[in-house]
Design a protein around this motif. Structure first.
Motif, PDB file in Angstrom:
ATOM      1  N   GLU A   1      -5.661   8.863   1.519  1.00 45.62           N
ATOM      2  CA  GLU A   1      -5.662   8.006   2.696  1.00 45.62           C
ATOM      3  C   GLU A   1      -6.815   7.017   2.547  1.00 45.62           C
ATOM      4  O   GLU A   1      -7.950   7.419   2.277  1.00 45.62           O
ATOM      5  CB  GLU A   1      -5.850   8.839   3.956  1.00 45.62           C
ATOM      6  N   PRO A   2      -6.556   5.716   2.670  1.00 40.58           N
ATOM      7  CA  PRO A   2      -7.630   4.726   2.484  1.00 40.58           C
ATOM      8  C   PRO A   2      -8.777   4.945   3.468  1.00 40.58           C
ATOM      9  O   PRO A   2      -8.554   5.219   4.643  1.00 40.58           O
ATOM     10  CB  PRO A   2      -6.935   3.388   2.752  1.00 40.58           C
ATOM     11  N   ASP A   3      -9.993   4.820   2.967  1.00 35.85           N
ATOM     12  CA  ASP A   3     -11.194   5.021   3.780  1.00 35.85           C
ATOM     13  C   ASP A   3     -11.875   3.672   3.993  1.00 35.85           C
ATOM     14  O   ASP A   3     -12.408   3.086   3.051  1.00 35.85           O
ATOM     15  CB  ASP A   3     -12.139   5.991   3.075  1.00 35.85           C
TER      16      ASP A   3
ATOM     17  N   SER B   1      -6.728  -6.059   8.792  1.00 35.27           N
ATOM     18  CA  SER B   1      -5.637  -6.750   9.489  1.00 35.27           C
ATOM     19  C   SER B   1      -5.189  -8.004   8.753  1.00 35.27           C
ATOM     20  O   SER B   1      -4.119  -8.530   9.028  1.00 35.27           O
ATOM     21  CB  SER B   1      -6.071  -7.106  10.910  1.00 35.27           C
ATOM     22  N   ASN B   2      -6.002  -8.503   7.808  1.00 34.68           N
ATOM     23  CA  ASN B   2      -5.626  -9.702   7.057  1.00 34.68           C
ATOM     24  C   ASN B   2      -4.679  -9.407   5.897  1.00 34.68           C
ATOM     25  O   ASN B   2      -4.228 -10.331   5.234  1.00 34.68           O
ATOM     26  CB  ASN B   2      -6.873 -10.392   6.503  1.00 34.68           C
ATOM     27  N   PHE B   3      -4.405  -8.130   5.627  1.00 34.21           N
ATOM     28  CA  PHE B   3      -3.593  -7.754   4.472  1.00 34.21           C
ATOM     29  C   PHE B   3      -2.385  -6.937   4.912  1.00 34.21           C
ATOM     30  O   PHE B   3      -2.419  -6.242   5.924  1.00 34.21           O
ATOM     31  CB  PHE B   3      -4.426  -6.904   3.490  1.00 34.21           C
ATOM     32  N   SER B   4      -1.325  -7.008   4.109  1.00 31.75           N
ATOM     33  CA  SER B   4      -0.159  -6.152   4.358  1.00 31.75           C
ATOM     34  C   SER B   4      -0.523  -4.714   3.974  1.00 31.75           C
ATOM     35  O   SER B   4      -1.529  -4.477   3.300  1.00 31.75           O
ATOM     36  CB  SER B   4       1.035  -6.631   3.529  1.00 31.75           C
ATOM     37  N   ARG B   5       0.295  -3.790   4.378  1.00 31.84           N
ATOM     38  CA  ARG B   5       0.033  -2.371   4.087  1.00 31.84           C
ATOM     39  C   ARG B   5      -0.019  -2.126   2.578  1.00 31.84           C
ATOM     40  O   ARG B   5      -0.911  -1.432   2.082  1.00 31.84           O
ATOM     41  CB  ARG B   5       1.117  -1.510   4.739  1.00 31.84           C
ATOM     42  N   GLN B   6       0.920  -2.693   1.829  1.00 33.77           N
ATOM     43  CA  GLN B   6       0.950  -2.482   0.377  1.00 33.77           C
ATOM     44  C   GLN B   6      -0.260  -3.129  -0.294  1.00 33.77           C
ATOM     45  O   GLN B   6      -0.863  -2.557  -1.181  1.00 33.77           O
ATOM     46  CB  GLN B   6       2.260  -3.021  -0.220  1.00 33.77           C
ATOM     47  N   ARG B   7      -0.638  -4.298   0.128  1.00 38.70           N
ATOM     48  CA  ARG B   7      -1.815  -4.979  -0.435  1.00 38.70           C
ATOM     49  C   ARG B   7      -3.086  -4.182  -0.117  1.00 38.70           C
ATOM     50  O   ARG B   7      -3.970  -4.045  -0.957  1.00 38.70           O
ATOM     51  CB  ARG B   7      -1.914  -6.401   0.131  1.00 38.70           C
ATOM     52  N   TYR B   8      -3.167  -3.649   1.089  1.00 40.43           N
ATOM     53  CA  TYR B   8      -4.308  -2.824   1.497  1.00 40.43           C
ATOM     54  C   TYR B   8      -4.397  -1.569   0.612  1.00 40.43           C
ATOM     55  O   TYR B   8      -5.470  -1.193   0.154  1.00 40.43           O
ATOM     56  CB  TYR B   8      -4.159  -2.455   2.970  1.00 40.43           C
ATOM     57  N   LEU B   9      -3.247  -0.934   0.348  1.00 38.98           N
ATOM     58  CA  LEU B   9      -3.238   0.234  -0.532  1.00 38.98           C
ATOM     59  C   LEU B   9      -3.645  -0.137  -1.953  1.00 38.98           C
ATOM     60  O   LEU B   9      -4.378   0.600  -2.615  1.00 38.98           O
ATOM     61  CB  LEU B   9      -1.856   0.894  -0.543  1.00 38.98           C
TER      62      LEU B   9
END
Length: 165
Positions: free
Chosen positions: A52-54, A65-73
């Motif tokens: 889980e991303p920390d 919030s500036n990134f999509s879920r996949q980009r954030y991962l």
């Protein structure tokens, strides 16, 4: 001595009562089989999971919030060639970083907040997903199997002896 021709007729033969006893003796065996087989499902490893991303490992200038879920991962969880996101590691960025490209030096650290598991068919949760028995705690799954079967063996020996008495 020939059992079929000499002993069986004197003991009453193999009649209706014996058949009923045999059929009813299968029910406990069926229950034991289900119990032993259920352990496979209780300790099944999910097909897909990752850390889980920390947000604490990211620079303070980073806004999820500036990134999509996949980009954030992709920014927080390392990618393992051919198999997808890493199961056991996260990226830790330097505190003053403002560039999120591959060029910035990122440190790989173990998972800090737990894991996210993919929803698969079958059980929604089991021992592995409830207690996070992945990565460093994976060794507990075979230990659980050993303890489970040791309990069965000891139970058979002790209860069998008690029943014989």
């Amino acid at each position: 001595m020939d059992y079929e021709s000499k002993v069986s007729p004197r003991a009453g033969g193999y009649g209706r009562y014996n058949r009923v006893v045999v059929v009813f003796s299968w029910f406990p065996n069926f229950a034991v089989m289900l119990n032993l087989f259920s352990d496979v499902f209780y300790t099944a490893l999910p097909e897909s999971y990752h850390c889980e991303p920390d947000p604490r490992l990211l620079p303070s200038a980073f806004l999820p919030s500036n990134f999509s879920r996949q980009r954030y991962l992709n920014l927080t969880v390392p990618w393992v060639n051919g198999s997808g996101l890493s199961h056991c590691e996260l990226f830790k960025y330097p505190p003053n970083a403002s560039d999120f490209s591959e060029k910035v030096s990122r440190e790989r650290v173990p998972c800090t907040l737990g894991w996210e598991y993919a929803n698969a068919a079958g059980l929604q949760s089991n021992f592995v997903t409830e207690w996070n028995l992945v990565c460093g705690d994976f060794w507990k799954i075979p230990l659980q199997h050993i303890c489970f079967m040791t309990g069965w063996i000891l139970g058979y020996i002790l209860l069998g002896t008690l029943c014989d008495w």
